[in-house]
Design a protein around this motif. Structure first.
Motif, mmCIF file in Angstrom:
data_model
loop_
_atom_site.group_PDB
_atom_site.id
_atom_site.type_symbol
_atom_site.label_atom_id
_atom_site.label_comp_id
_atom_site.label_asym_id
_atom_site.label_seq_id
_atom_site.Cartn_x
_atom_site.Cartn_y
_atom_site.Cartn_z
ATOM 1 N N HIS A 281 9.419 -12.814 23.858
ATOM 2 C CA HIS A 281 9.653 -13.412 25.180
ATOM 3 C C HIS A 281 11.151 -13.617 25.382
ATOM 4 O O HIS A 281 11.839 -14.064 24.469
ATOM 5 C CB HIS A 281 8.947 -14.756 25.288
ATOM 6 C CG HIS A 281 7.461 -14.617 25.203
ATOM 7 N ND1 HIS A 281 6.700 -14.220 26.262
ATOM 8 C CD2 HIS A 281 6.616 -14.765 24.154
ATOM 9 C CE1 HIS A 281 5.449 -14.153 25.895
ATOM 10 N NE2 HIS A 281 5.363 -14.468 24.611
ATOM 11 N N VAL A 282 11.601 -13.295 26.541
ATOM 12 C CA VAL A 282 13.030 -13.432 26.829
ATOM 13 C C VAL A 282 13.188 -14.278 28.095
ATOM 14 O O VAL A 282 12.551 -14.004 29.111
ATOM 15 C CB VAL A 282 13.696 -12.047 27.047
ATOM 16 C CG1 VAL A 282 15.170 -12.229 27.389
ATOM 17 C CG2 VAL A 282 13.549 -11.189 25.820
ATOM 18 N N LEU A 283 14.005 -15.324 27.971
ATOM 19 C CA LEU A 283 14.339 -16.152 29.130
ATOM 20 C C LEU A 283 15.801 -15.871 29.453
ATOM 21 O O LEU A 283 16.673 -16.105 28.621
ATOM 22 C CB LEU A 283 14.123 -17.626 28.789
ATOM 23 C CG LEU A 283 14.202 -18.597 29.955
ATOM 24 C CD1 LEU A 283 13.058 -18.358 30.911
ATOM 25 C CD2 LEU A 283 14.165 -20.031 29.447
ATOM 26 N N ALA A 284 16.052 -15.334 30.622
ATOM 27 C CA ALA A 284 17.426 -14.937 30.961
ATOM 28 C C ALA A 284 17.880 -15.707 32.185
ATOM 29 O O ALA A 284 17.136 -15.861 33.157
ATOM 30 C CB ALA A 284 17.488 -13.444 31.236
ATOM 31 N N ALA A 285 19.093 -16.263 32.112
ATOM 32 C CA ALA A 285 19.699 -16.945 33.259
ATOM 33 C C ALA A 285 21.101 -16.407 33.402
ATOM 34 O O ALA A 285 21.940 -16.639 32.534
ATOM 35 C CB ALA A 285 19.722 -18.455 33.035
ATOM 36 N N GLY A 286 21.332 -15.669 34.462
ATOM 37 C CA GLY A 286 22.652 -15.048 34.626
ATOM 38 C C GLY A 286 22.926 -14.139 33.435
ATOM 39 O O GLY A 286 22.064 -13.373 33.020
ATOM 40 N N ALA A 319 20.124 -15.879 38.883
ATOM 41 C CA ALA A 319 18.695 -15.618 38.808
ATOM 42 C C ALA A 319 18.179 -15.988 37.423
ATOM 43 O O ALA A 319 18.808 -15.687 36.414
ATOM 44 C CB ALA A 319 18.415 -14.150 39.097
ATOM 45 N N VAL A 320 17.052 -16.678 37.396
ATOM 46 C CA VAL A 320 16.414 -17.017 36.124
ATOM 47 C C VAL A 320 15.181 -16.129 36.001
ATOM 48 O O VAL A 320 14.421 -15.981 36.955
ATOM 49 C CB VAL A 320 16.027 -18.507 36.083
ATOM 50 C CG1 VAL A 320 15.335 -18.837 34.775
ATOM 51 C CG2 VAL A 320 17.251 -19.368 36.262
ATOM 52 N N ARG A 321 15.006 -15.534 34.835
ATOM 53 C CA ARG A 321 13.934 -14.554 34.680
ATOM 54 C C ARG A 321 13.250 -14.781 33.345
ATOM 55 O O ARG A 321 13.897 -15.092 32.342
ATOM 56 C CB ARG A 321 14.555 -13.155 34.713
ATOM 57 C CG ARG A 321 13.572 -12.050 34.977
ATOM 58 C CD ARG A 321 14.284 -10.731 35.166
ATOM 59 N NE ARG A 321 14.907 -10.278 33.950
ATOM 60 C CZ ARG A 321 16.188 -10.180 33.743
ATOM 61 N NH1 ARG A 321 17.031 -10.494 34.685
ATOM 62 N NH2 ARG A 321 16.679 -9.770 32.591
ATOM 63 N N TRP A 322 11.947 -14.656 33.363
ATOM 64 C CA TRP A 322 11.194 -14.713 32.114
ATOM 65 C C TRP A 322 10.501 -13.382 31.969
ATOM 66 O O TRP A 322 9.740 -12.985 32.846
ATOM 67 C CB TRP A 322 10.189 -15.866 32.170
ATOM 68 C CG TRP A 322 9.218 -15.858 31.026
ATOM 69 C CD1 TRP A 322 9.476 -15.444 29.753
ATOM 70 C CD2 TRP A 322 7.851 -16.258 31.044
ATOM 71 N NE1 TRP A 322 8.378 -15.581 28.965
ATOM 72 C CE2 TRP A 322 7.357 -16.081 29.723
ATOM 73 C CE3 TRP A 322 7.012 -16.766 32.026
ATOM 74 C CZ2 TRP A 322 6.049 -16.372 29.378
ATOM 75 C CZ3 TRP A 322 5.711 -17.059 31.670
ATOM 76 C CH2 TRP A 322 5.234 -16.873 30.373
ATOM 77 N N GLU A 323 10.785 -12.696 30.890
ATOM 78 C CA GLU A 323 10.121 -11.411 30.713
ATOM 79 C C GLU A 323 9.530 -11.302 29.319
ATOM 80 O O GLU A 323 9.982 -11.959 28.379
ATOM 81 C CB GLU A 323 11.081 -10.266 31.009
ATOM 82 C CG GLU A 323 12.282 -10.194 30.100
ATOM 83 C CD GLU A 323 13.209 -9.050 30.458
ATOM 84 O OE1 GLU A 323 13.343 -8.753 31.658
ATOM 85 O OE2 GLU A 323 13.788 -8.470 29.541
#
Lengths: 417, 115
Positions: A281-286, A319-323
């Motif tokens: 799981h990857v949590l990405a913010a900017g 943008a905050v993204r969970w992939e």
């Protein structure tokens, strides 16, 4: 004060009341305890400072006639003691300042100020490619390079200015005079957008400066939009509205050659899933990423799939993204394949590359395929495909007023008769 | 030095006279050209501007009020008069005073018994 160190080790302000205060002071200093900032607010009262470490020894020197009272305690040791009792508060303050520092070192908002004719989104996208986007670290933004990039990518921008105001970036752009929306500039030439040999020319407006049979190179002016190049131009200069240009328009068909290379393996590798999978799981913010799960797969071969589970709306905030990254294990199986099929695949690959470069409406006149290798060395067939096509190579290039670049499209009004 | 004090080995004279040791030390100080306050434990007063004074080699604080400070020294008392007097620092070796200093005087006792 007896030097600086009492402040570090701590000192105590005491009030001493009673009689015989002078003899008390003498007893204290004779036992090696210095006093400082001694005042006498009342006849029976002394206020003095002593080192924190000396204070317990004072009790033995008190005698019967005086009494002590601690008014205050100071010093680094005392301060640290107080802070230790309130460590939650201290941790909170440290965390606050750390968060404040991190958050203020990032860009939060990008504002674009553009005239109505300019596409703000295009400006914004060019800025993103130049590294100007919410979430970017402020230290990594170079206004000059962002402005340069916008000029390179958007010819319709005549001037741009990037101003960083705290965590906000204000990008202001101005439109090039004479440039209207959709590239419908009022004045300009028709130039060749690729190399070729002209086979047909239909000039609607403008002065042809190339002829059928000419070999032209990319960027060469085919039909000029400059009125002064004409012999009989006297009657038409200046043109409509007092400008000695017009919008050249022509259809210029040319023979154009494309050469591309293609290859394909003679051995086909088949990927067969084993059914075993793993997730990450990857949590990405900017630009920041936090990953949970194995960074390196335990599988020797696998197919990776990325699935965006949730994404914030974006806009001005980063943008905050969970992939989720899913890896399916595969085993590889090699299988020899037919040479004809491999050759066809190689030719097809080369054709696809050519297709990507051709203009719409391009017609193939001839196609030559040369086989370079049949997999003798490394098991791969290689081909070269040459296509002769017939297509319109004319492209409109606007004339910018007051431009001084020497690329043929630029015209300075001073050069006109 | 000389006949009266000798070199401090005056046992032949019997019982020591009062001030005998002091005279001997004064003689040594003179002979070795040493500062007398080092050997003789004499008070040293350092008056800095109008608001600061340090008394070294004191023998105790006798009286302290915001208007007057009396300090015992060898051979007498140092009396400092002024206003808003505070003891900036006090150790067994020196006392530093601060305030509006007006007058400093030395009061000597009449007889040797008062020392």
């Amino acid at each position: 004060m007896t030097g600086r160190w009492p402040s570090l080790r701590g000192y105590v302000i005491i009030r001493v009341t009673g009689t015989g205060l002078e003899s008390w002071a003498n007893r204290v200093v004779q036992s090696g305890i210095p006093l400082w900032d001694v005042t006498r607010p009342l006849p029976d009262t002394l206020v003095a400072r002593v080192r924190r470490s000396d204070f317990p020894r004072l009790r033995a020197l008190r005698g019967r006639r005086v009494r002590y009272r601690v008014l205050d305690r100071f010093g680094l040791a005392v301060l640290l003691g107080k802070l230790w009792r309130r460590r939650g508060l201290v941790l909170g303050a440290v965390a606050f300042f750390l968060a404040f520092y991190i958050l203020t070192s990032l860009l939060w908002f990008v504002e674009v100020e553009a005239p109505p004719g300019l596409d703000k989104q295009a400006v914004r996208q060019a800025a993103v490619r130049a590294g100007l986007y919410p979430g970017q670290r402020l230290a990594r933004i170079d206004p000059a390079s962002v402005e340069r990039r916008i000029h390179m990518e958007l010819p319709q921008v005549a001037w741009s200015s990037l101003e960083l105001r705290g965590t906000r970036a204000l990008l202001r752009v101005a439109e090039r005079p004479g440039w209207s929306e959709g590239g419908e500039a009022p004045y300009g030439h028709v130039v060749a957008d690729r190399d070729g040999v002209i086979v047909q020319m239909v000039v609607v407006r403008g002065e042809p400066v190339a002829a059928v049979g000419d070999t032209v190179t990319r960027g060469q002016v085919l039909v000029s939009g400059l009125l002064s190049t004409r012999g009989e131009a006297d009657a038409r200069i200046p043109g409509d509205g007092g400008v000695p240009y017009e919008r050249a328009e022509a259809r210029v068909l040319a023979r154009v050659w494309y050469e591309e290379y293609g290859e394909a393996p003679l051995v086909e590798v088949e990927r067969i899933p084993t059914g075993r999978t793993e997730r990450r799981h990857v949590l990405a913010a900017g630009p920041y990423r936090l990953a949970l799960g194995p960074a390196r797969s335990r599988f020797a071969h696998y197919d990776e799939r990325r699935e965006v589970r949730w994404e914030s709306a974006g806009g001005t905030l980063p943008a905050v993204r969970w992939e989720t990254v899913r890896r399916d294990e595969v085993v590889l199986r090699r299988r020899a394949r037919d040479e004809t099929a491999a050759l066809a695949e190689a030719v097809e690959a080369a054709r696809r590359r050519i297709e990507a470069r051709r203009k719409p409406g391009s017609r193939t006149e001839r196609e030559d395929v040369a086989v370079l290798s049949r997999g003798e060395g490394d098991g791969r067939v290689r081909v070269r495909v040459l296509v002769e096509a017939r297509e319109d190579i004319g492209a409109f290039e606007p004339i910018f007023m007051g431009d001084s670049a020497g690329d043929g499209s630029a015209v300075d009004e001073n050069h006109l008769p | 030095m000389g006949k009266r004090g000798g070199w401090g080995l005056g046992r032949s004279e019997g019982r020591r006279r009062p001030g005998h040791g002091r005279a001997w030390r004064a003689g040594v100080a003179r002979a070795l050209e040493l500062p007398p306050d080092v050997l003789l434990d004499l008070p040293r007063l350092l008056w800095l501007g109008g608001d600061s004074m340090t008394v070294e080699n004191h023998r105790g604080l006798l009286e302290y009020t915001p208007r007057l400070v009396r300090i015992r020294v060898r051979d007498g008392q140092v009396v400092v008069e002024g206003a808003r007097l505070t003891i900036e620092r006090m150790t067994d070796a020196d006392i530093s005073l601060r305030g509006d200093l007006v007058a400093v005087r030395m009061e000597r006792p009449r007889g040797p018994a008062d020392r």
